[in-house]
Write a protein that holds these residues in place. Structure first.
Motif, PDB file in Angstrom:
ATOM      1  N   LEU A 194       0.828  -1.211   0.000  1.00 52.85           N
ATOM      2  CA  LEU A 194       0.000   0.000   0.000  1.00 52.85           C
ATOM      3  C   LEU A 194       0.864   1.264   0.000  1.00 52.85           C
ATOM      4  O   LEU A 194       0.570   2.226  -0.724  1.00 52.85           O
ATOM      5  N   LYS A 195       1.922   1.258   0.790  1.00 50.63           N
ATOM      6  CA  LYS A 195       2.791   2.426   0.890  1.00 50.63           C
ATOM      7  C   LYS A 195       3.471   2.728  -0.450  1.00 50.63           C
ATOM      8  O   LYS A 195       3.597   3.880  -0.855  1.00 50.63           O
ATOM      9  N   SER A 196       3.934   1.676  -1.130  1.00 49.62           N
ATOM     10  CA  SER A 196       4.619   1.884  -2.417  1.00 49.62           C
ATOM     11  C   SER A 196       3.652   2.317  -3.512  1.00 49.62           C
ATOM     12  O   SER A 196       4.016   3.075  -4.417  1.00 49.62           O
ATOM     13  N   PHE A 197       2.406   1.853  -3.439  1.00 52.41           N
ATOM     14  CA  PHE A 197       1.436   2.169  -4.480  1.00 52.41           C
ATOM     15  C   PHE A 197       0.872   3.582  -4.328  1.00 52.41           C
ATOM     16  O   PHE A 197       0.511   4.235  -5.325  1.00 52.41           O
ATOM     17  N   ASN A 198       0.834   4.084  -3.104  1.00 52.14           N
ATOM     18  CA  ASN A 198       0.171   5.354  -2.817  1.00 52.14           C
ATOM     19  C   ASN A 198       0.686   6.536  -3.657  1.00 52.14           C
ATOM     20  O   ASN A 198      -0.116   7.298  -4.214  1.00 52.14           O
ATOM     21  N   PRO A 199       2.004   6.742  -3.801  1.00 52.06           N
ATOM     22  CA  PRO A 199       2.464   7.907  -4.587  1.00 52.06           C
ATOM     23  C   PRO A 199       2.037   7.852  -6.050  1.00 52.06           C
ATOM     24  O   PRO A 199       1.843   8.899  -6.684  1.00 52.06           O
ATOM     25  N   PHE A 200       1.900   6.653  -6.609  1.00 50.01           N
ATOM     26  CA  PHE A 200       1.585   6.522  -8.030  1.00 50.01           C
ATOM     27  C   PHE A 200       0.131   6.873  -8.345  1.00 50.01           C
ATOM     28  O   PHE A 200      -0.204   7.183  -9.480  1.00 50.01           O
TER      29      PHE A 200
END
Length: 630
Positions: free
Chosen positions: A41-47
């Motif tokens: 979730l953390k890695s996907f959030n900025p995209f």
């Protein structure tokens, strides 16, 4: 000095890593799943923001459809909110799991300390190993405690790299149009930029690896300083030092000494740490900044010549920036995981500390008549690392029901004799027999049940009085109070606010502080409660005056009854009532017999010790008589 083994193979390190993950999963089952979900979730959030912002910009510069703009903005808000809430939920589970892991990992080590052979507990290397684990945990949460955090970093950066490659892929595809700008559109510029990104990340990995190795080795230098710091911390916090500090006006001495120590250690480590960090990370930060600037230039040039849209500039710049950060973090976190295995290995090496003592399986015969006989047969013993015999060629029998006294100067082997008797250590030479069978063949725990011992350095704990006496949560209160009465401290316990349920020591409002003499009597009551056939008092009455000690021993003589009792005391007058007195000197049993027998040998050591103490009491008695007559 404790170091990780340089011979640890790749397979060994991998095994330790998986063992670390397994123990974390066993201790806190929710922690790793929450870590994995939170990382995704953390890695996907900025995209979400990168991609939808790009589409919104394109829509604003293109068709400007209000319905589509409303959809894109609403979708961005809802998706960001949903991911944010889910991520926070995972972080909450992670935070609780990290808290549990910290204490459960410590408890695992504490359980080992409570259960391992006593011989291990007295080894300096055993304590140094635990100290290094503790300090690594407290300073940087290294070892098993760092695995969830490193897993989070590794998975977050891995997913970031995957997502960024997917979102930036089209920026590096050569374009067949705008031949006048063939250099910008060619694959060579894209490959050059990618190569520079990879080289930058590789240098970051190399820097971090060297720095991690330096920190691990540095721990050996930190430990002595931390021991001194702990000494000062205890000195300043422990109220028991308060009287001496005030009487001898030591405040200035302690404060100045502590200040000088803090200043010297701070200057040393701040200088070293700053120097190493600047050396390892300064160049890496400069290179990373340069690469980021080239990324912006690359994408800007493509947008300038019309190869990509303005919205795509936001998408590609954001994705490539995420890739640069993510790839460096991926390799760095992987390297840190690999370096952290040294601490995981240290943790498991500690938990897997072998017990040197052979544990037999033969059950100890349960005898209601206590007909047990112990024989020392040519027993010799040296402490680990020492070349001097603590006991040499000791042979004797402990006759059933006899009461023995063990006397001798300091370091003569008295306490060592008790440690061998109770199998805290095993002799290197000779053997100890119980009913003609080597005690090593008996089940270890069953053999220990034969002994009630009050050691010279006995310990009571901040539990209730009753629990200290019974060494159990559930116990017979009448029996516990009876033992306290026999030990001469029953009335004191009855006067306490909660009686047997009163906690010892001031760990809470109900706790009570007791005197050294009262502590010793409670320890004696604990020995009585166990009701073992062998009773040992190893100078437990040092805090009592000679008269009080003689009264305790005399009373205990009656209590012991037909049990085999062993008394150790420097005050020979307290041991006159014993059937047999054993005199030790430099690890050798040099005399044995009753008091009346030994006192007849004027050339013997017992005679010399007895008269030296008797002369002291005679002189004090004469002084008291003279002062009284005046």
């Amino acid at each position: 000095m404790i170091k990780s083994s340089d011979k640890t193979t790749f397979k060994d390190k991998t095994n330790y890593l998986w063992k670390g993950f397994r123990i974390v999963q066993r201790m806190v089952p929710s922690l790793l799943p929450a870590t994995i979900a939170g990382a995704i979730l953390k890695s996907f959030n900025p995209f979400i923001t990168i991609y939808l912002t790009a589409r919104i910009i394109d829509e604003l510069l293109g068709a400007r459809s209000l319905s589509r703009l409303a959809f894109l903005i609403g979708f961005a808000l809802i998706l960001n909110l949903a991911v944010f809430l889910a991520q926070k939920g995972m972080e909450h589970i992670k935070d609780m799991g990290d808290y549990q892991l910290y204490y459960l990992g410590k408890i695992e080590m504490d359980q080992l300390i409570l259960s391992t052979d006593y011989e291990n507990v007295e080894k300096p290397d055993f304590h140094l190993k635990k100290q290094k684990i503790d300090e690594a945990c407290q300073m940087h949460r290294r070892g098993i405690w760092q695995l969830p955090r490193l897993t989070d970093r590794f998975l977050t950066s891995l997913c970031t790299v995957v997502f960024s490659m997917a979102f930036a892929f089209h920026a590096f595809i050569p374009s067949s149009s705008n031949s006048s700008h063939s250099f910008i559109a060619s694959p060579w510029l894209s490959l050059l930029l990618l190569g520079m990104v990879i080289l930058s990340s590789t240098y970051s990995v190399w820097s971090n690896t060297r720095f991690s190795k330096w920190v691990f080795k540095r721990m050996d230098r930190v430990m002595p300083i931390n021991r001194i710091f702990s000494f000062y911390a205890n000195l300043l916090d422990d109220h028991k030092f308060g009287k001496d500090v005030r009487i001898y006006q030591q405040r200035e001495l302690i404060s100045q000494s502590y200040y000088r120590f803090m200043l010297s250690s701070q200057e040393l480590f701040e200088h070293d740490m700053a120097k190493m960090q600047s050396r390892f990370f300064g160049i890496s930060a400069a290179i990373s900044s340069l690469i980021s600037g080239l990324v912006y230039l690359f994408i800007g040039m493509k947008a300038l010549v019309g190869l990509i849209s303005i919205g795509s500039v936001v998408q590609y710049v954001g994705a490539i920036s995420q890739f640069t950060t993510g790839f460096s973090e991926l390799i760095t976190s992987a390297t840190e995981i690999w370096q952290n295995i040294d601490y995981v290995e240290l943790y498991f090496n500690f938990l897997e500390t072998p017990n040197p003592k052979y544990k037999g399986s033969l059950p100890v015969e349960k005898r209601s008549d206590n007909e047990y006989e112990i024989e020392f047969r040519n027993v010799s013993f040296k402490y680990p690392g020492s070349e001097i015999y603590a006991l040499k060629n000791l042979s004797l029998k402990l006759r059933i029901g006899d009461h023995f006294a063990v006397v001798g100067r300091n370091g003569s082997g008295k306490t060592t004799f008790i440690k061998l008797l109770t199998r805290l250590y095993d002799p290197q030479e000779g053997e100890i027999l119980l009913n003609d069978i080597n005690i090593q063949k008996y089940d270890y725990q069953e053999y220990l049940h034969l002994f009630s011992v009050v050691f010279q350095d006995f310990q009571l704990f901040a539990f209730s009085v009753g629990q200290n006496v019974a060494t159990d949560v559930h116990y017979d209160k009448e029996r516990a109070m009876e033992c306290l009465d026999k030990a001469g401290v029953g009335d004191r316990v009855r006067d306490m606010s909660k009686g047997l349920d009163t906690p010892l020591y001031k760990i809470d409002d109900d706790g009570v502080e007791i005197s050294g003499g009262e502590e010793q009597k409670i320890a004696i009551a604990r020995a009585l409660y166990k009701n073992a056939p062998f009773v040992v008092l190893d100078e437990p009455t040092a805090a009592l005056d000679p008269v009080a000690e003689f009264e305790v021993y005399s009373k205990f003589q009656e209590i012991a009854g037909d049990k085999t009792a062993i008394y150790i005391s420097h005050r020979l007058s307290s041991c006159r009532f014993c059937d047999n007195i054993l005199v030790f000197n430099q690890g050798v049993l040099i005399q044995s017999g009753s008091h009346n027998e030994l006192i007849q040998d004027e050339d013997g050591q017992y005679y010399a010790l007895w008269n030296a103490q008797a002369q002291y009491y005679k002189e004090n008695s004469e002084k008291a008589r003279v002062l009284g007559s005046n």
